[in-house]
Enzyme design. Structure first.
Site, PDB file in Angstrom:
ATOM      1  CE1 TYR A 142      53.519  41.288  42.878  1.00  0.00           C
ATOM      2  CE2 TYR A 142      54.764  41.310  44.908  1.00  0.00           C
ATOM      3  CZ  TYR A 142      53.556  41.308  44.255  1.00  0.00           C
ATOM      4  OH  TYR A 142      52.387  41.325  44.970  1.00  0.00           O
ATOM      5  CE  LYS A 193      44.451  28.972  42.098  1.00  0.00           C
ATOM      6  NZ  LYS A 193      43.086  28.457  42.461  1.00  0.00           N
ATOM      7  CG  ASP A 226      41.691  29.255  45.537  1.00  0.00           C
ATOM      8  OD1 ASP A 226      42.562  28.429  45.890  1.00  0.00           O
ATOM      9  OD2 ASP A 226      40.836  28.993  44.662  1.00  0.00           O
ATOM     10  CG  ASP A 250      52.251  41.797  48.506  1.00  0.00           C
ATOM     11  OD1 ASP A 250      52.020  42.306  49.613  1.00  0.00           O
ATOM     12  OD2 ASP A 250      52.482  42.468  47.485  1.00  0.00           O
ATOM     13  CG  ASP A 254      49.217  43.141  53.580  1.00  0.00           C
ATOM     14  OD1 ASP A 254      50.282  42.984  54.213  1.00  0.00           O
ATOM     15  OD2 ASP A 254      49.026  44.102  52.817  1.00  0.00           O
TER      16      ASP A 254
END
Length: 371
Positions: A142, A193, A226, A250, A254
């Protein structure tokens, strides 16, 4: 000694409504427990733009820097959608995070027993769930450079974002997560990852080194992002504390939030680095946003804001006993069948924002009387 300083920024939409109920908790703590704060209130987001032409005035930023903690409601709404990007309400929130250097975002996913059936997952999967996700908040894709959109020689356009982390950025958020794990169940799962991203390789290496050097008592595991997303909906209770980067945090936070039944139940904390006395800049806010579609109707759920206040008491003011009192009162109210619209279930009593505040204060009073 001077009272600790708390800055309240109610913001936009339903922010002022839910913040009123948090103020009632503060008033109760002052009157009944002798817990006092020097409280200031100011504007942020669209409300600040309407008053000052910017989503966060310099004077408000100065108050936030001087405060021991900031309690924020919500920002944004359709009224301000057409504003230029630089003065959109959300820029006020981002300025607070940036200038207070709040790099560690704490998102608890706690499923109260009374709401386990409200989750989209099976009761036995989420009942008793208590997971803490620690998201790095000021680095990663970001904020990385280079970034932007460019036109290639052949006329195609290309969007660029850069995932970048340094040793210190990883270690400082890792340290927060290890310390939380030490106070909780003693387990930390680090998520990245590393199989396809060099930044993930660095993340895994630095978290592993930090654990070996400073936290050998914590059971550290690693998981690809994942797989973590899958495991959160398959068997979320395997986790205690999860630490991850900005992008994955992020997404995963959620996903974890919806395991609990409603965003209206979820608080958060954003913490900065500890100073020489161990104090951190901090901001606490509900996860749910401004929800302009229900603002002003008296039906918003104030629990996430009240629980955000409880997090402030625990992490900024060393008042864990009072934080426990608030959390137990919320649990008792839910066990008694009272519900705001967002968590309504068959056979329960639907109540307003202020009535929920009444019920929580009443439970706190009863717990005090019971000793």
């Amino acid at each position: 000694m001077a009272n600790p300083k708390l800055l309240i920024l109610a913001g936009d939409g339903l922010g002022p409504e839910v913040m009123r109920e948090a103020r009632r908790i503060l008033d109760w703590l002052h009157k009944r427990r002798g817990v006092s704060f020097d409280v200031e209130e100011d504007l942020v987001g669209g409300a600040a733009y309407d008053a000052h032409g910017v989503p966060l005035a310099d004077s408000t930023m100065a108050k936030a820097q001087a405060a021991d903690a900031v309690l924020l409601g919500a920002v944004g709404g359709p009224k301000w959608d057409s504003l230029p990007f630089a003065v959109k309400p959300e820029r006020g929130l981002l300025r607070l995070r940036k200038e207070l250097q709040l790099f560690a975002n704490l998102r608890p996913a706690l499923c109260f027993d009374a709401l386990a059936e409200a989750s989209t997952l099976k009761y036995e999967v989420v009942a008793g769930l208590d997971v803490m996700i620690v998201r790095e908040l000021t680095g990663g894709i970001y904020f990385g450079e280079p970034r932007g959109i460019e036109t290639l020689p052949d006329g195609q356009r290309r969007g660029i974002n850069t995932q970048v982390y340094t040793t210190e950025e990883i270690r400082r958020v890792g340290r927060v997560a290890f310390e939380l794990a030490r106070k909780r169940g003693g387990k930390l799962c680090s998520v990245e990852k590393a199989n396809v991203m060099e930044s993930g390789v660095l993340w895994r290496e630095e978290i592993t080194k930090l654990g070996a050097e400073e936290f050998p008592d914590i059971a550290l595991s690693h998981m690809y992002a994942d797989n973590c997303a899958m495991q959160l909906v398959r068997n979320p209770k395997q986790f205690d504390v999860i630490v991850t980067d900005n992008l994955f945090g992020d997404i995963l936070s959620d996903a974890a939030a919806m395991l609990t039944g409603s965003l209206g139940m979820l608080p958060s904390a954003s913490l900065g680095a500890a100073d020489a006395q161990g104090r951190r800049k901090a901001m606490y806010e509900p996860v749910h946003g401004s929800a302009p579609d229900i603002a002003g109707k008296g039906i918003a759920n104030p629990i996430a804001t009240i629980l955000s206040l409880a997090m402030a008491l625990r992490y900024s003011f060393d008042l864990s006993r009072e934080a426990d009192r608030i959390e137990k009162a919320v649990s008792a109210v839910l066990d008694g069948g009272l519900r705001t619209a967002d968590i309504m279930q068959p056979g329960k009593a639907r109540i307003s924002t202020s009535t929920m505040g009444d019920a929580i204060v009443r439970e706190m009073e009863q717990s005090l009387a019971a000793g």
